[in-house]
Design a protein around this motif. Structure first.
Motif, short mmCIF file in Angstrom:
data_model
loop_
_atom_site.label_atom_id
_atom_site.label_comp_id
_atom_site.label_asym_id
_atom_site.label_seq_id
_atom_site.Cartn_x
_atom_site.Cartn_y
_atom_site.Cartn_z
N LEU A 56 0.66 -0.98 0.32
CA LEU A 56 -0.01 -0.11 0.20
C LEU A 56 1.10 0.74 0.31
O LEU A 56 1.65 1.19 1.19
CB LEU A 56 -1.21 -0.13 0.99
CG LEU A 56 -2.34 -1.39 1.26
CD1 LEU A 56 -2.63 -1.03 2.23
CD2 LEU A 56 -3.13 -1.22 -0.06
N LEU A 57 0.30 2.50 -0.73
CA LEU A 57 1.40 3.70 -1.20
C LEU A 57 0.07 4.18 -0.61
O LEU A 57 -0.95 4.89 -0.50
CB LEU A 57 1.53 4.09 -2.14
CG LEU A 57 2.46 4.94 -2.92
CD1 LEU A 57 3.85 4.87 -2.43
CD2 LEU A 57 2.40 5.05 -4.41
N ARG A 58 0.89 5.08 1.21
CA ARG A 58 0.23 5.72 1.83
C ARG A 58 0.44 7.90 1.44
O ARG A 58 2.08 7.71 1.55
CB ARG A 58 -0.21 5.39 2.74
CG ARG A 58 -0.50 4.15 3.09
CD ARG A 58 -1.24 4.17 4.49
NE ARG A 58 -1.12 2.51 5.10
CZ ARG A 58 -2.47 2.80 5.05
NH1 ARG A 58 -3.99 3.02 4.60
NH2 ARG A 58 -2.78 1.16 5.49
N LEU A 59 -0.56 8.50 1.72
CA LEU A 59 -0.11 9.64 0.89
C LEU A 59 -0.55 10.43 2.48
O LEU A 59 -2.07 9.84 2.35
CB LEU A 59 -0.45 10.74 -0.45
CG LEU A 59 -0.18 12.27 -0.90
CD1 LEU A 59 1.47 12.04 -0.41
CD2 LEU A 59 -0.63 12.58 -2.06
N GLN A 60 -0.53 11.47 3.57
CA GLN A 60 -0.42 12.41 4.11
C GLN A 60 -0.20 13.68 4.03
O GLN A 60 0.69 13.79 3.76
CB GLN A 60 -0.56 11.70 5.57
CG GLN A 60 -0.57 10.59 5.97
CD GLN A 60 -2.44 9.80 6.09
OE1 GLN A 60 -2.73 11.06 6.61
NE2 GLN A 60 -3.36 8.96 5.65
N ARG A 61 -1.31 14.31 4.33
CA ARG A 61 -0.98 16.38 4.82
C ARG A 61 -0.30 16.20 5.95
O ARG A 61 -1.24 16.27 6.80
CB ARG A 61 -1.63 16.78 3.69
CG ARG A 61 -3.03 17.06 4.35
CD ARG A 61 -4.69 17.56 3.92
NE ARG A 61 -5.49 17.76 4.38
CZ ARG A 61 -6.34 16.77 4.65
NH1 ARG A 61 -6.31 15.60 3.66
NH2 ARG A 61 -7.79 16.65 4.88
N ARG A 62 0.48 17.29 6.00
CA ARG A 62 0.58 18.25 7.06
C ARG A 62 -0.24 19.16 7.08
O ARG A 62 -0.34 19.71 8.82
CB ARG A 62 1.93 18.68 7.36
CG ARG A 62 2.54 17.03 7.23
CD ARG A 62 4.05 17.69 7.40
NE ARG A 62 4.66 16.46 7.67
CZ ARG A 62 5.99 15.68 6.61
NH1 ARG A 62 6.56 16.08 5.28
NH2 ARG A 62 6.78 14.59 6.65
N LEU A 63 -1.32 19.63 6.67
CA LEU A 63 -1.45 21.36 6.95
C LEU A 63 -3.29 20.82 6.24
O LEU A 63 -3.22 20.12 5.24
CB LEU A 63 -1.07 21.84 6.14
CG LEU A 63 0.27 22.78 6.81
CD1 LEU A 63 0.98 23.44 5.93
CD2 LEU A 63 0.28 23.09 8.42
N ASN A 64 -3.90 21.47 7.24
CA ASN A 64 -5.59 21.27 6.78
C ASN A 64 -6.46 22.59 5.68
O ASN A 64 -7.13 22.87 6.02
CB ASN A 64 -6.26 20.73 7.64
CG ASN A 64 -6.67 19.67 8.17
OD1 ASN A 64 -6.48 18.01 7.43
ND2 ASN A 64 -6.20 19.21 9.06
N THR A 65 -5.25 23.66 5.54
CA THR A 65 -6.00 24.52 4.35
C THR A 65 -6.80 23.98 3.32
O THR A 65 -6.46 23.15 2.66
CB THR A 65 -4.82 25.31 3.90
OG1 THR A 65 -4.19 24.52 2.94
CG2 THR A 65 -3.97 25.71 5.29
#
Length: 200
Positions: A56-65
């Motif tokens: 599985l390749l996972r992508l996460q963001r650090r900011l919620n703009t």
């Protein structure tokens, strides 16, 4: 878009994923498979991980703009297209509608250059005074099932779409008889021709 971004990408066994550090602490994701090799730069505001065991390749963001939520979905789509592209590839089919009572009459396509050469050329006869030659870019394959059908293939979805659009633009379908180059399945809405009224 953030809901799309949160979905992990299942990577086939035939695809190798490498994640490298890029400029300014960003990441570069490299996918290699049977259909080729593609890369995607990821901004440092996102983290990307590949789990070998689950594939599985996972992508996460650090900011919620709002911007980061939109980019999250975009990056996820780009990575998913990369994985599919190097594993299976993408294709776009076009057909040539010429003059006369039968589709393709007067129009034709052929390939110029020896098989295996990088600088192959697609040559189109589409009713102009001379043939139109289009250089086939690296990473794109062209198949001609017959003289009036063109298949564009490649690992890069965007490149396949752009080159298919370039071919279509050589002779876009005209609106009275539908002659020209169109995508397979494309519906061309025809306009009624002008009626001729003879004088008395």
């Amino acid at each position: 878009m953030s809901r799309i971004g949160n979905k992990p990408i299942l990577v086939p066994e035939t695809v190798k994923v490498t994640i490298e550090r890029s400029g300014r602490a960003g990441k570069r994701v490299i996918c290699e498979g049977p259909r080729g090799r593609l890369e995607q730069e990821i901004l440092p505001d996102f983290s990307v991980e590949f789990e070998e065991e689950s594939r599985l390749l996972r992508l996460q963001r650090r900011l919620n703009t709002k911007r980061h939520k939109a980019l999250h979905g975009l990056y996820r789509s780009l990575l998913a297209n990369m994985v599919r592209g190097v594993a299976e590839g993408f294709e776009q089919r076009l057909e040539m509608i010429g003059t006369g009572d039968f589709p393709g009459v007067g129009y034709s396509a052929k390939l110029s250059g020896a098989e295996g050469d990088e600088a192959k050329t697609l040559v189109l006869e589409v009713g102009y005074s001379r043939p139109i030659e289009i250089e086939i870019p690296q990473g794109i394959e062209i198949e001609l099932p017959d003289a009036t059908h063109i298949i564009v293939r490649g690992a890069d979805k965007q490149m396949v779409g752009q080159f298919a659009a370039q071919i279509r633009a050589v002779r876009a379908p005209e609106v009275y008889k539908g002659r020209g180059i169109r995508y397979r399945g494309e519906v061309v809405r025809l306009k009624p021709g002008k009626a001729f009224v003879s004088g008395e």
